[in-house]
Design a protein around this motif. Structure first.
Motif, PDB file in Angstrom:
ATOM      1  N   LEU A 148       0.833  -1.203   0.000  1.00 16.56           N
ATOM      2  CA  LEU A 148       0.000   0.000   0.000  1.00 16.56           C
ATOM      3  C   LEU A 148       0.872   1.260   0.000  1.00 16.56           C
ATOM      4  CD1 LEU A 148      -2.832   1.225   0.081  1.00 16.56           C
ATOM      5  CD2 LEU A 148      -2.757   1.047   2.583  1.00 16.56           C
ATOM      6  N   THR A 149       1.900   1.280   0.836  1.00 16.39           N
ATOM      7  CA  THR A 149       2.787   2.445   0.850  1.00 16.39           C
ATOM      8  C   THR A 149       3.547   2.564  -0.471  1.00 16.39           C
ATOM      9  OG1 THR A 149       4.556   1.177   1.941  1.00 16.39           O
ATOM     10  CG2 THR A 149       3.050   2.403   3.357  1.00 16.39           C
ATOM     11  N   ASN A 150       3.905   1.435  -1.077  1.00 18.25           N
ATOM     12  CA  ASN A 150       4.567   1.470  -2.381  1.00 18.25           C
ATOM     13  C   ASN A 150       3.639   2.032  -3.450  1.00 18.25           C
ATOM     14  OD1 ASN A 150       6.927   0.366  -1.371  1.00 18.25           O
ATOM     15  ND2 ASN A 150       6.388  -1.728  -1.923  1.00 18.25           N
ATOM     16  N   LEU A 151       2.357   1.681  -3.366  1.00 22.73           N
ATOM     17  CA  LEU A 151       1.382   2.194  -4.332  1.00 22.73           C
ATOM     18  C   LEU A 151       1.296   3.713  -4.255  1.00 22.73           C
ATOM     19  CD1 LEU A 151      -1.044   1.400  -6.329  1.00 22.73           C
ATOM     20  CD2 LEU A 151      -2.492   1.813  -4.341  1.00 22.73           C
ATOM     21  N   VAL A 152       1.221   4.230  -3.034  1.00 21.12           N
ATOM     22  CA  VAL A 152       1.155   5.679  -2.855  1.00 21.12           C
ATOM     23  C   VAL A 152       2.434   6.337  -3.393  1.00 21.12           C
ATOM     24  CG1 VAL A 152       1.008   7.549  -1.174  1.00 21.12           C
ATOM     25  CG2 VAL A 152      -0.396   5.506  -0.880  1.00 21.12           C
ATOM     26  N   GLY A 153       3.574   5.693  -3.154  1.00 21.08           N
ATOM     27  CA  GLY A 153       4.826   6.237  -3.653  1.00 21.08           C
ATOM     28  C   GLY A 153       4.901   6.236  -5.167  1.00 21.08           C
ATOM     29  N   ALA A 154       4.336   5.205  -5.808  1.00 23.30           N
ATOM     30  CA  ALA A 154       4.401   5.091  -7.265  1.00 23.30           C
ATOM     31  C   ALA A 154       3.419   6.023  -7.967  1.00 23.30           C
ATOM     32  CB  ALA A 154       4.137   3.644  -7.677  1.00 23.30           C
ATOM     33  N   LEU A 155       2.198   6.111  -7.442  1.00 23.95           N
ATOM     34  CA  LEU A 155       1.149   6.894  -8.096  1.00 23.95           C
ATOM     35  C   LEU A 155       1.081   8.332  -7.605  1.00 23.95           C
ATOM     36  CD1 LEU A 155      -1.857   4.374  -8.210  1.00 23.95           C
ATOM     37  CD2 LEU A 155      -0.064   4.764  -9.917  1.00 23.95           C
ATOM     38  N   GLY A 156       1.555   8.563  -6.387  1.00 26.60           N
ATOM     39  CA  GLY A 156       1.312   9.841  -5.729  1.00 26.60           C
ATOM     40  C   GLY A 156       0.054   9.735  -4.893  1.00 26.60           C
ATOM     41  N   TYR A 157       0.010  10.519  -3.824  1.00 23.62           N
ATOM     42  CA  TYR A 157      -1.097  10.392  -2.862  1.00 23.62           C
ATOM     43  C   TYR A 157      -2.460  10.644  -3.512  1.00 23.62           C
ATOM     44  CZ  TYR A 157      -4.036  11.109   1.202  1.00 23.62           C
ATOM     45  OH  TYR A 157      -5.052  11.007   2.116  1.00 23.62           O
ATOM     46  N   THR A 158      -2.586  11.713  -4.266  1.00 25.29           N
ATOM     47  CA  THR A 158      -3.888  12.101  -4.812  1.00 25.29           C
ATOM     48  C   THR A 158      -4.429  11.055  -5.780  1.00 25.29           C
ATOM     49  OG1 THR A 158      -3.365  14.451  -4.573  1.00 25.29           O
ATOM     50  CG2 THR A 158      -5.137  13.875  -6.095  1.00 25.29           C
ATOM     51  N   GLU A 159      -3.563  10.551  -6.670  1.00 23.36           N
ATOM     52  CA  GLU A 159      -4.037   9.545  -7.627  1.00 23.36           C
ATOM     53  C   GLU A 159      -4.376   8.239  -6.931  1.00 23.36           C
ATOM     54  OE1 GLU A 159      -2.944   7.416 -11.897  1.00 23.36           O
ATOM     55  OE2 GLU A 159      -1.553   8.873 -11.033  1.00 23.36           O
ATOM     56  N   ALA A 160      -3.574   7.839  -5.941  1.00 24.15           N
ATOM     57  CA  ALA A 160      -3.884   6.613  -5.196  1.00 24.15           C
ATOM     58  C   ALA A 160      -5.232   6.743  -4.500  1.00 24.15           C
ATOM     59  CB  ALA A 160      -2.780   6.321  -4.179  1.00 24.15           C
ATOM     60  N   LEU A 161      -5.467   7.883  -3.868  1.00 19.11           N
ATOM     61  CA  LEU A 161      -6.749   8.118  -3.197  1.00 19.11           C
ATOM     62  C   LEU A 161      -7.896   8.069  -4.190  1.00 19.11           C
ATOM     63  CD1 LEU A 161      -8.418   9.014  -0.713  1.00 19.11           C
ATOM     64  CD2 LEU A 161      -7.860  11.382  -1.322  1.00 19.11           C
ATOM     65  N   ASP A 162      -7.754   8.731  -5.331  1.00 20.27           N
ATOM     66  CA  ASP A 162      -8.824   8.759  -6.327  1.00 20.27           C
ATOM     67  C   ASP A 162      -9.114   7.367  -6.881  1.00 20.27           C
ATOM     68  OD1 ASP A 162      -9.109  11.460  -6.004  1.00 20.27           O
ATOM     69  OD2 ASP A 162      -7.925  12.004  -7.779  1.00 20.27           O
TER      70      ASP A 162
END
Length: 338
Positions: A114-128
């Motif tokens: 999950l933290t890797n996903l946020v790092g790869a996509l950026g917080y805003t895109e991961a949230l969206d």
């Protein structure tokens, strides 16, 4: 000529990253019905009942709140469940069962993924991209890094407010996450906020896997390792330093794609990790190899010598012990296969 992981350059799209958020293949066919509670541990049957209830409540969340004749439905928050217990009591089985029982779209990931996903996509895109999901299932919840804690706490709070239900597993109760690692007041405040999202269910039972690790197998000679790699279709062969450099050049979200299609990973000239950054990347790789069931064979040092005693005694102890256990299991798998 044997392929090298260090020569691979995986590319993965945001859609593929989200699409990979599913349980490991071992849990493809599990359900609540295939979980057999220990009659001597009543908390296990209670946990199954709580998980079934969570699915029922979480499935209703997306239908929205009550509507008036001339007003929109009130926003509905997601519900939260936290399964706490020792190793080998079936928490991941229950988590995957919740995932399978919930409607699409849905997501399953370890805390690290999950933290890797946020790092790869950026917080805003991961949230969206996660905001339309019915549920986010998080396995092996761990808070040993204050930066990750702040990000995940905010992410889960915002997802819950958008109607995403959240279920997580860990070996530590929510109010104790991060205890003994960092003492900053801001960090403790985030822990308390995060724990308020969850209803905690304890799953007791014999600690099946919590025992001394078996001794590591003897490393092969350089000549033996080369022969093993050359005689095994789908094998890769890298020196430890080559592999470490490759991992440093890739975001951890690409490690799964890095080993796609590999049947055996051979690592020559293995030696203790030089620093914490190298070691933590190896932890992430070990998790991906373990999920994929890819055997590992080495030359040089033994697999239980990769993480130094100083590393294992530090704040990332749980990570290093888990990675060592998984690497040893994969090395035993290689012995059996041969």
């Amino acid at each position: 000529m044997v392929e090298r992981l260090s020569d691979r350059n995986p590319v993965i799209s945001p859609d593929a990253l989200i699409g990979e958020m599913v349980p490991p293949p071992t849990f493809d066919d599990v359900s609540f019905d295939t979980y057999i509670p220990d009659p001597n541990e009543p908390s296990q049957a209670a946990a199954v009942a709580a998980c079934r209830d969570f699915v029922e409540r979480a499935s209703k969340v997306r239908s929205g709140g009550k509507k008036g004749l001339f007003r929109k439905a009130a926003p509905v928050h997601g519900v939260g469940l936290y399964l706490d217990g020792g190793f080998g009591v079936g928490k991941t089985h229950l988590l995957a069962s919740i995932y399978h029982a919930m409607p699409d779209p849905k997501a399953f990931a370890t805390f690290g993924e999950l933290t890797n996903l946020v790092g790869a996509l950026g917080y805003t895109e991961a949230l969206d991209r996660l905001s339309n999901h019915s549920v986010l299932c998080i396995d092996e919840f761990e808070l040993d890094d204050p930066g990750d804690t702040m990000v995940v706490s905010r992410l889960l709070t915002e997802l819950s407010a958008r109607g995403v239900s959240i279920v997580a597993t860990s070996n530590t109760l929510p109010g104790q996450l991060g205890e003994g690692r960092f003492a900053a007041q801001d960090f403790l405040r985030e822990i308390q906020k995060l724990s308020s999202i969850f209803e905690t269910i304890r799953v007791d039972g014999p600690d099946y896997r919590h025992r001394d690790l078996p001794p590591a197998p003897e490393p092969e000679s350089e000549a033996e390792l080369l022969a093993t790699a050359e005689s095994t279709p789908g094998a890769t062969l890298d020196t430890f330093d080559e592999l470490s450099a490759k991992l440093a050049s890739l975001h951890p979200s690409k490690y799964k794609a890095l080993i796609d299609g590999v049947q055996l990973v051979c690592i020559s000239d293995l030696h203790p990790a030089g620093d914490q950054a190298v070691a933590l990347r190896l932890v992430a790789l070990a998790d991906r190899l373990y999920d994929a069931g890819i055997p590992v064979v080495v030359s040089g040092a033994k697999l239980d010598e990769v993480f130094t005693p100083e590393m294992v005694a530090g704040g990332y102890r749980k990570k290093y012990l888990r990675a060592t256990s998984r690497l040893l299991a994969l090395s035993r798998f290689a012995e059996t296969a041969s």
